[in-house]
Design an enzyme around this catalytic site. Structure first.
Site, PDB file in Angstrom:
ATOM      1  N   PRO A  30       4.429   0.395   4.407  1.00  0.00           N
ATOM      2  CG  PRO A  30       4.438   0.742   6.719  1.00  0.00           C
ATOM      3  CD  PRO A  30       4.940   1.320   5.436  1.00  0.00           C
ATOM      4  CG  ASP A  31       0.295  -4.704   4.290  1.00  0.00           C
ATOM      5  OD1 ASP A  31       0.828  -4.715   5.419  1.00  0.00           O
ATOM      6  OD2 ASP A  31       0.104  -5.738   3.633  1.00  0.00           O
ATOM      7  CG  PHE A  32      -3.950  -0.865   7.499  1.00  0.00           C
ATOM      8  CD1 PHE A  32      -3.011   0.075   7.887  1.00  0.00           C
ATOM      9  CD2 PHE A  32      -5.233  -0.433   7.198  1.00  0.00           C
ATOM     10  CE1 PHE A  32      -3.336   1.413   7.971  1.00  0.00           C
ATOM     11  CE2 PHE A  32      -5.576   0.907   7.269  1.00  0.00           C
ATOM     12  CZ  PHE A  32      -4.624   1.822   7.650  1.00  0.00           C
ATOM     13  NE  ARG A  33      -7.511  -5.452   8.023  1.00  0.00           N
ATOM     14  CZ  ARG A  33      -7.796  -4.253   7.527  1.00  0.00           C
ATOM     15  NH1 ARG A  33      -7.138  -3.784   6.477  1.00  0.00           N
ATOM     16  NH2 ARG A  33      -8.735  -3.510   8.071  1.00  0.00           N
ATOM     17  CG  ASN A  39      -3.205   2.056  -1.788  1.00  0.00           C
ATOM     18  OD1 ASN A  39      -3.701   1.384  -0.893  1.00  0.00           O
ATOM     19  ND2 ASN A  39      -2.472   1.539  -2.746  1.00  0.00           N
ATOM     20  CG  ASP A  60       0.288   5.249  -1.717  1.00  0.00           C
ATOM     21  OD1 ASP A  60      -0.236   5.639  -2.782  1.00  0.00           O
ATOM     22  OD2 ASP A  60       0.492   4.045  -1.467  1.00  0.00           O
ATOM     23  CG  HIS A  74     -10.384   4.294   1.908  1.00  0.00           C
ATOM     24  ND1 HIS A  74      -9.803   3.089   2.226  1.00  0.00           N
ATOM     25  CD2 HIS A  74     -11.705   4.028   1.747  1.00  0.00           C
ATOM     26  CE1 HIS A  74     -10.747   2.153   2.256  1.00  0.00           C
ATOM     27  NE2 HIS A  74     -11.899   2.693   1.967  1.00  0.00           N
TER      28      HIS A  74
HETATM   29  P1  CNA Z   1      -4.476  -4.483   3.988  1.00  0.00           P
HETATM   30  O1  CNA Z   1      -5.681  -4.884   4.742  1.00  0.00           O
HETATM   31  O2  CNA Z   1      -3.225  -4.218   4.754  1.00  0.00           O
HETATM   32  O3  CNA Z   1      -4.189  -5.657   2.931  1.00  0.00           O
HETATM   33  C1  CNA Z   1      -3.087  -5.639   2.078  1.00  0.00           C
HETATM   34  C2  CNA Z   1      -3.067  -6.945   1.303  1.00  0.00           C
HETATM   35  O4  CNA Z   1      -2.039  -6.872   0.331  1.00  0.00           O
HETATM   36  C3  CNA Z   1      -2.797  -8.170   2.174  1.00  0.00           C
HETATM   37  O5  CNA Z   1      -3.702  -9.184   1.815  1.00  0.00           O
HETATM   38  C4  CNA Z   1      -1.345  -8.552   1.811  1.00  0.00           C
HETATM   39  O6  CNA Z   1      -1.119  -9.931   1.862  1.00  0.00           O
HETATM   40  C5  CNA Z   1      -1.253  -8.055   0.391  1.00  0.00           C
HETATM   41  N1  CNA Z   1       0.084  -7.663  -0.047  1.00  0.00           N
HETATM   42  C6  CNA Z   1       1.014  -6.952   0.631  1.00  0.00           C
HETATM   43  N2  CNA Z   1       2.072  -6.712  -0.154  1.00  0.00           N
HETATM   44  C7  CNA Z   1       1.815  -7.286  -1.359  1.00  0.00           C
HETATM   45  C8  CNA Z   1       2.529  -7.385  -2.577  1.00  0.00           C
HETATM   46  N3  CNA Z   1       3.732  -6.819  -2.750  1.00  0.00           N
HETATM   47  N4  CNA Z   1       1.952  -8.055  -3.604  1.00  0.00           N
HETATM   48  C9  CNA Z   1       0.724  -8.634  -3.463  1.00  0.00           C
HETATM   49  N5  CNA Z   1       0.016  -8.566  -2.322  1.00  0.00           N
HETATM   50  C10 CNA Z   1       0.554  -7.896  -1.285  1.00  0.00           C
HETATM   51  O7  CNA Z   1      -4.750  -3.220   3.065  1.00  0.00           O
HETATM   52  P2  CNA Z   1      -6.076  -2.851   2.269  1.00  0.00           P
HETATM   53  O8  CNA Z   1      -5.668  -1.798   1.319  1.00  0.00           O
HETATM   54  O9  CNA Z   1      -6.806  -4.014   1.781  1.00  0.00           O
HETATM   55  O10 CNA Z   1      -6.934  -2.212   3.446  1.00  0.00           O
HETATM   56  C11 CNA Z   1      -7.574  -1.095   3.262  1.00  0.00           C
HETATM   57  C12 CNA Z   1      -6.973   0.112   4.028  1.00  0.00           C
HETATM   58  C13 CNA Z   1      -5.478   0.130   4.101  1.00  0.00           C
HETATM   59  C14 CNA Z   1      -7.292   1.345   3.287  1.00  0.00           C
HETATM   60  O11 CNA Z   1      -8.172   2.106   4.032  1.00  0.00           O
HETATM   61  C15 CNA Z   1      -5.998   2.127   3.059  1.00  0.00           C
HETATM   62  O12 CNA Z   1      -6.182   3.500   3.206  1.00  0.00           O
HETATM   63  C16 CNA Z   1      -5.082   1.597   4.065  1.00  0.00           C
HETATM   64  N6  CNA Z   1      -3.625   1.731   3.830  1.00  0.00           N
HETATM   65  C17 CNA Z   1      -3.120   2.396   2.760  1.00  0.00           C
HETATM   66  C18 CNA Z   1      -1.767   2.501   2.566  1.00  0.00           C
HETATM   67  C19 CNA Z   1      -1.263   3.240   1.360  1.00  0.00           C
HETATM   68  O13 CNA Z   1      -1.860   4.228   0.969  1.00  0.00           O
HETATM   69  N7  CNA Z   1      -0.192   2.750   0.743  1.00  0.00           N
HETATM   70  C20 CNA Z   1      -0.870   1.911   3.459  1.00  0.00           C
HETATM   71  C21 CNA Z   1      -1.413   1.235   4.582  1.00  0.00           C
HETATM   72  C22 CNA Z   1      -2.793   1.161   4.750  1.00  0.00           C
END
Ligand code: CNA
Length: 281
Positions: free
Chosen positions: A45-48, A119, A121, A138
């Site tokens: 999952p993402d954050f937002r 990321n 991950d 990060h």
């Molecule tokens: P965020 O703020 O959650 O934003 C993610 C963005 O991606 C949003 O605008 C979504 O609409 C968009 N999105 C989600 N899925 C898709 C997709 N399949 N295709 C296109 N767009 C999509 O996350 P950010 O990375 O911008 O925020 C920064 C934080 C989140 C960092 O500090 C990370 O460490 C942290 N994070 C990382 C992970 C990971 O490592 N996978 C997971 C969750 C959070």
């Protein structure tokens, strides 16, 4: 005196126009800036994203604010929420996405200057993007340090603690050991500060993928691109400054990263190569 705005860096500032330009003229130096959105199709999952994002799903940890899970002061008082999240996200349980392999392909073709990722991950390492081509802004789970005496601990050591639900305490001083994930208020790695100025010189294409561009200073990297650099945002929603009415070099693809990279691969005749990379790994 009325002045016409200068023409855009490519004649047709749409995604199709971008593909056409790439086919006709190519790009030479590409930088990728990415966030959690490039990994959601791997099942992380993402954050937002409302509903599925981690911030909406931290209720079980009973945090005063969801972002406290990455606050150092909170962690020192109550490290358990972070460690149970770390266990959930721990590298090794997920497979890279087509988007990760597309970036790997850019590198294999000698086009990738640098991959800047937020990321944690490690999917880009698993996809085979060389470590020296990345700025893991990060941090990573690959190394861990005692917050008291700074003793270094391996990934395996931490993994063992996490998966036996043992609080990771330093063998020497009993201090708490934390993965080298950058918490709010902590410094980013040196490379984040040293690399961009040189990297962005003559960069002609910047991809911004799967990020809300809400976390600074990472989000400020988009401003390093020179006026002649095309910036292509690929995200489920439009973010950042990609709505300027006097836009000359920004393109938004509103949709999923994987769909976009398959479209690019198709336009460039790279589909078979991308498929082969995904299959091989
Ligand atoms: P965020 O703020 O959650 O934003 C993610 C963005 O991606 C949003 O605008 C979504 O609409 C968009 N999105 C989600 N899925 C898709 C997709 N399949 N295709 C296109 N767009 C999509 O996350 P950010 O990375 O911008 O925020 C920064 C934080 C989140 C960092 O500090 C990370 O460490 C942290 N994070 C990382 C992970 C990971 O490592 N996978 C997971 C969750 C959070």
């Amino acid at each position: 005196v009325h002045q016409e705005p200068p023409a855009g860096v490519i004649p047709n500032l749409t995604f199709d126009g971008f593909l056409q330009h790439w086919k006709d003229h190519g790009f030479k130096k590409i930088i990728t800036l990415v966030g959690a959105g490039i990994s959601t199709s791997a099942g992380i999952p993402d954050f937002r994203t409302p509903g599925t994002g981690l911030y909406d799903n931290l209720k079980k940890y009973d945090l005063p604010h969801p972002t406290d899970i990455f606050e150092l002061d909170y962690f020192l008082d109550n490290p358990k929420p972070f460690f149970s999240l770390a266990k959930e996200l721990y590298p090794g349980h997920f497979t890279p996405t087509p988007t990760h392999y597309f970036i790997r392909l850019l590198n294999d073709k000698g086009l990738l200057v640098r991959h800047y990722t937020q990321n944690i991950d490690s999917l880009e390492r698993i996809a085979g993007i060389p470590e020296e081509k990345m700025v893991e802004a990060h941090g990573t789970f690959h190394t861990n340090h005692c917050l008291e005496c700074t003793t270094l601990y391996s990934k395996e050591w931490m993994k063992d603690k996490l998966f036996t639900d043992t609080l990771p305490l330093c063998d020497h001083c009993g201090g708490i050991v934390k993965p080298d994930i950058v918490f709010f208020g902590e410094n980013m790695p040196e490379s984040f500060y040293n690399m961009p100025t040189e990297d962005f010189k003559d960069c002609d294409l910047l991809f911004i993928m799967g990020t809300s561009l809400e976390v600074y200073p990472f989000a400020s990297l988009v401003g390093y691109a020179e006026p002649s650099c095309l910036r292509v945002l690929i995200n489920r929603n439009v973010v950042g400054k990609f709505t300027s009415p006097v836009n000359k070099r920004d393109i938004s693809y509103v949709g999923d990263c994987d769909d976009a990279v398959w479209k690019i691969a198709e336009a460039l005749g790279w589909t078979a190569e991308l498929q082969a990379l995904i299959k091989k790994e």
